[in-house]
Design a protein around this motif. Structure first.
Motif, PDB file in Angstrom:
ATOM      1  N   THR A 182      18.671  25.139   9.200  1.00 38.71           N
ATOM      2  CA  THR A 182      17.362  25.772   9.065  1.00 38.71           C
ATOM      3  C   THR A 182      17.541  27.235   8.660  1.00 38.71           C
ATOM      4  OG1 THR A 182      16.427  24.328  10.760  1.00 38.71           O
ATOM      5  CG2 THR A 182      15.197  26.333  10.247  1.00 38.71           C
ATOM      6  N   VAL A 215      12.720  33.293  15.038  1.00 35.16           N
ATOM      7  CA  VAL A 215      13.671  32.541  15.862  1.00 35.16           C
ATOM      8  C   VAL A 215      12.938  31.739  16.930  1.00 35.16           C
ATOM      9  CG1 VAL A 215      15.567  32.729  17.514  1.00 35.16           C
ATOM     10  CG2 VAL A 215      15.609  34.074  15.403  1.00 35.16           C
ATOM     11  N   LEU A 216      11.953  32.369  17.595  1.00 36.30           N
ATOM     12  CA  LEU A 216      11.235  31.649  18.645  1.00 36.30           C
ATOM     13  C   LEU A 216      10.386  30.520  18.066  1.00 36.30           C
ATOM     14  CD1 LEU A 216      10.178  34.567  21.007  1.00 36.30           C
ATOM     15  CD2 LEU A 216      11.844  32.779  21.447  1.00 36.30           C
ATOM     16  N   ALA A 217       9.890  30.689  16.853  1.00 34.36           N
ATOM     17  CA  ALA A 217       9.044  29.642  16.278  1.00 34.36           C
ATOM     18  C   ALA A 217       9.880  28.496  15.735  1.00 34.36           C
ATOM     19  CB  ALA A 217       8.150  30.217  15.180  1.00 34.36           C
ATOM     20  N   LEU A 218      10.928  28.804  14.984  1.00 36.70           N
ATOM     21  CA  LEU A 218      11.623  27.749  14.239  1.00 36.70           C
ATOM     22  C   LEU A 218      13.100  27.615  14.566  1.00 36.70           C
ATOM     23  CD1 LEU A 218      10.114  27.806  10.676  1.00 36.70           C
ATOM     24  CD2 LEU A 218      10.242  25.883  12.242  1.00 36.70           C
ATOM     25  N   ASP A 219      13.645  28.565  15.331  1.00 38.13           N
ATOM     26  CA  ASP A 219      15.046  28.452  15.753  1.00 38.13           C
ATOM     27  C   ASP A 219      15.995  28.269  14.567  1.00 38.13           C
ATOM     28  OD1 ASP A 219      17.229  28.212  17.439  1.00 38.13           O
ATOM     29  OD2 ASP A 219      16.846  26.104  17.901  1.00 38.13           O
ATOM     30  N   PRO A 220      15.858  29.118  13.537  1.00 41.01           N
ATOM     31  CA  PRO A 220      16.716  28.951  12.357  1.00 41.01           C
ATOM     32  C   PRO A 220      18.170  29.291  12.656  1.00 41.01           C
ATOM     33  CG  PRO A 220      15.478  30.996  12.203  1.00 41.01           C
ATOM     34  CD  PRO A 220      14.961  30.272  13.423  1.00 41.01           C
ATOM     35  N   HIS A 221      19.085  28.647  11.937  1.00 43.97           N
ATOM     36  CA  HIS A 221      20.489  29.038  12.015  1.00 43.97           C
ATOM     37  C   HIS A 221      20.652  30.461  11.479  1.00 43.97           C
ATOM     38  CE1 HIS A 221      20.735  24.633  12.113  1.00 43.97           C
ATOM     39  NE2 HIS A 221      21.915  24.768  12.671  1.00 43.97           N
ATOM     40  N   PHE A 262      16.941  35.464  28.586  1.00 43.76           N
ATOM     41  CA  PHE A 262      16.424  34.439  27.669  1.00 43.76           C
ATOM     42  C   PHE A 262      16.685  34.833  26.219  1.00 43.76           C
ATOM     43  CE2 PHE A 262      12.777  33.087  25.021  1.00 43.76           C
ATOM     44  CZ  PHE A 262      12.903  31.715  25.121  1.00 43.76           C
ATOM     45  N   ARG A 278      22.075  36.117  14.041  1.00 48.06           N
ATOM     46  CA  ARG A 278      21.519  35.194  13.039  1.00 48.06           C
ATOM     47  C   ARG A 278      21.091  35.909  11.760  1.00 48.06           C
ATOM     48  NH1 ARG A 278      18.298  30.450  16.198  1.00 48.06           N
ATOM     49  NH2 ARG A 278      18.992  30.895  18.311  1.00 48.06           N
ATOM     50  N   GLN A 330      16.833  22.980  27.965  1.00 49.22           N
ATOM     51  CA  GLN A 330      17.529  23.048  26.685  1.00 49.22           C
ATOM     52  C   GLN A 330      18.298  21.762  26.479  1.00 49.22           C
ATOM     53  OE1 GLN A 330      19.282  27.149  27.097  1.00 49.22           O
ATOM     54  NE2 GLN A 330      19.304  26.920  24.867  1.00 49.22           N
ATOM     55  N   ASN A 333      19.423  23.831  32.177  1.00 47.73           N
ATOM     56  CA  ASN A 333      18.394  24.798  32.551  1.00 47.73           C
ATOM     57  C   ASN A 333      17.002  24.187  32.673  1.00 47.73           C
ATOM     58  OD1 ASN A 333      20.471  26.665  32.344  1.00 47.73           O
ATOM     59  ND2 ASN A 333      19.936  27.214  30.236  1.00 47.73           N
ATOM     60  N   ARG A 343      13.600  20.524  14.956  1.00 46.13           N
ATOM     61  CA  ARG A 343      14.206  20.871  16.246  1.00 46.13           C
ATOM     62  C   ARG A 343      14.897  22.224  16.236  1.00 46.13           C
ATOM     63  NH1 ARG A 343      15.409  15.200  16.033  1.00 46.13           N
ATOM     64  NH2 ARG A 343      14.206  14.092  17.623  1.00 46.13           N
ATOM     65  N   SER A 395      18.006  25.061  15.292  1.00 52.31           N
ATOM     66  CA  SER A 395      19.468  25.051  15.332  1.00 52.31           C
ATOM     67  C   SER A 395      20.029  24.887  16.739  1.00 52.31           C
ATOM     68  CB  SER A 395      20.001  26.353  14.731  1.00 52.31           C
ATOM     69  OG  SER A 395      19.588  27.461  15.504  1.00 52.31           O
ATOM     70  N   HIS A 396      19.295  25.385  17.739  1.00 53.19           N
ATOM     71  CA  HIS A 396      19.809  25.341  19.103  1.00 53.19           C
ATOM     72  C   HIS A 396      18.810  24.691  20.058  1.00 53.19           C
ATOM     73  CE1 HIS A 396      22.102  28.546  17.151  1.00 53.19           C
ATOM     74  NE2 HIS A 396      23.042  28.354  18.031  1.00 53.19           N
ATOM     75  N   GLY A 397      17.909  23.895  19.495  1.00 57.34           N
ATOM     76  CA  GLY A 397      16.947  23.202  20.353  1.00 57.34           C
ATOM     77  C   GLY A 397      15.927  24.110  21.007  1.00 57.34           C
ATOM     78  N   VAL A 398      15.678  25.285  20.447  1.00 56.86           N
ATOM     79  CA  VAL A 398      14.656  26.167  21.039  1.00 56.86           C
ATOM     80  C   VAL A 398      13.484  26.395  20.089  1.00 56.86           C
ATOM     81  CG1 VAL A 398      16.187  27.320  22.654  1.00 56.86           C
ATOM     82  CG2 VAL A 398      15.888  28.266  20.373  1.00 56.86           C
ATOM     83  N   ALA A 399      13.373  25.619  19.012  1.00 62.54           N
ATOM     84  CA  ALA A 399      12.211  25.752  18.134  1.00 62.54           C
ATOM     85  C   ALA A 399      10.937  25.553  18.941  1.00 62.54           C
ATOM     86  CB  ALA A 399      12.280  24.731  17.000  1.00 62.54           C
ATOM     87  N   GLU A 450       9.451  27.894  20.920  1.00 65.11           N
ATOM     88  CA  GLU A 450       9.366  28.678  22.173  1.00 65.11           C
ATOM     89  C   GLU A 450       8.463  29.903  22.000  1.00 65.11           C
ATOM     90  OE1 GLU A 450      10.221  28.054  25.129  1.00 65.11           O
ATOM     91  OE2 GLU A 450      11.766  26.509  25.018  1.00 65.11           O
TER      92      GLU A 450
END
Lengths: 302, 302
Positions: free
Chosen positions: A129, A234-240, A272, A281, B74, B84, B151, B153-157, B159
């Motif tokens: 992502t 990052v919080l919305a989509l958690d991109p690499h 967190f 990132r 997570q 967690n 999802r 990259s780290h399963g936090v999309a 948040e």
């Protein structure tokens, strides 16, 4: 017969960049010209760019495989229509159809920032992502997930510049107050640091070095707003990866360092956020990358 | 031989819902039980649910095709590990492996809100881009694009509850201030309207009707925070539909009307927002939908 080449084009407010890609996605020719404004001007510019790429690659224009165009404004990909592209004086233009008629080529349109996201992921070899944060005249984002762009339902995905969450609550031309674009964009610099002239990003760092306190404040707001965008993405989509692009990336290391320092400060107060490794990132799109043109060429066939 | 059925499970802080789906994705059996806490308790609960579904569908547990589990915390899908998940007293649990060993079934894990997004899109027949906003004890979102979950990259999309943008700047257990979760969640209601007891959502509307000014303020903050989330989700991802789910959806029409009224007020000041038709994108997940359990079953095979 020569190899089929795909054309990609990035039609911006002042300049248009165009590239020809081979089947492997490598740039085999590129050109840049001034954008003529208005519907007729934009069409002329695109035709001109195609002729120039034909000349550079020693073929007739009809031999290209496809044309993909990244352009600001609201894009209807199915109809091939761009609307509300104010910085090129276009209210509505059926660019794909008109250019296809005049050239005989298949033409597709894409939002310029989405195209840049596709191009950045390709040029930088990023998988998974990818969120592309465009710090240009405006502020917006584009997304690529496992190689495919996320365009959303009405072509407005990534318009995070109009999240009205900045505490300064500056008025925005969109009608809201506190939009992130009012602090972290070229237009914000121009409005709130008038001493910077028409291209404030180019002289901001030297003005700060010379002791201009207002330039420093403008830069600090820019950094905070950009960091806010990174946290948001990052919080919305958690991109690499979050790639910083757009004209203001010419601020280079001071911008990247500032964003990372701000993210580190926020993370120091929050286990967190610490675990999200926000700063790690972030990457900056290399200078002289025609990300939007390359991405538009790649999107032209997807 | 009987038709292959897929099991889906939603392991929540107090209750666990489990369903069996046929190949068409229809629910053919469902059960609900209290969640036992801690690693052993959670494993027991899952085994118990599978045995109960086997009894209800008159087969042996080993005949099920797969088990998908939606669970807070997570999630590492590849390892099948949850970490967690504080509200079920689990720091780390290799749930997929352990449950697979004890049942002989293929087990996959998913974040509970992502599972709910998948299930909501399926149950409500939604296509395109779907954002699911979970107004539960916590606040977060899940996304489905053309049938596939995002999802990250780290399963936090998703948040988004920890975006620190609310002007009240209330302290959040995550270490930041002003997180959206501090105004728009069950935990915010419980903290800032203590008169509401352990399940404040259930009595909030009657308290307001009885003239409780603090209840009204808590509701107004909840509505404003939820509307902020909707605007955020639309500007970030441009979904066709934003589905409101989670325990607080029991507030029903007053919640939905409040969110739409707030979005209309913001749009009245902004032609840009008006064109996005924010309010029209919002729907509420129907009551008694086991969205997370259904989605977990569907995700178990994707």
């Amino acid at each position: 017969m020569s190899e089929a080449l795909r054309i990609g084009m990035d039609i911006g407010g002042s300049k248009t960049a165009a590239v020809a890609l081979d089947l492997s996605g490598a740039v085999v020719a590129s050109t840049q010209l001034l954008t003529e404004r208005g519907p007729d001007g934009v069409l002329d510019t695109a035709e001109h760019a195609i002729r120039e790429l034909a000349r550079l690659t020693a073929r007739s224009a009809r031999e290209f495989a496809s044309v993909g165009i990244g352009i600001p404004g609201q894009i209807d990909r199915e109809l091939g229509v761009v609307r509300n592209a104010y910085n090129i004086d276009v209210a509505r233009l059926a660019l794909a159809e008109l250019l296809s008629e005049s050239t005989g080529l298949t033409v597709t349109l894409d939002n310029d920032v989405t195209a840049a996201a596709i191009g950045a992921a390709h040029l930088m070899g990023l998988s998974g992502t990818v969120a592309y944060l465009n710090l240009g005249t405006g502020l917006s984002a584009g997304f690529v997930v496992d190689g495919a762009p996320l365009r959303g339902s009405h072509g407005v995905a990534g318009e995070i510049g109009h999240l009205a969450v900045d505490r300064l609550e500056r008025p925005c031309p969109c009608g809201q107050r506190g939009c992130l674009e009012t602090v972290a964009s070229g237009s914000a610099l121009k409005t709130y640091w008038p001493a910077g002239g028409d291209h404030p990003g180019r002289i901001l760092l030297s003005a700060i070095a010379a002791g201009d306190a207002e330039a420093r404040t403008a830069f600090e707001y820019l950094v905070r707003g950009a960091a806010n965008c990174v946290r948001l993405l990052v919080l919305a989509l958690d991109p690499h990866t979050v790639v910083i692009g757009g004209g203001l990336r010419l601020l280079g290391d001071p911008l990247l360092d500032g964003i990372r320092t701000t993210l580190d400060e926020w993370s120091a107060a929050s286990p967190f956020l610490t675990e999200l490794q926000l700063g790690e990132r972030v990457q900056v799109l290399p200078e002289d990358s025609s990300a939007a043109a390359v991405g538009a060429a790649l999107a032209g066939i997807s």
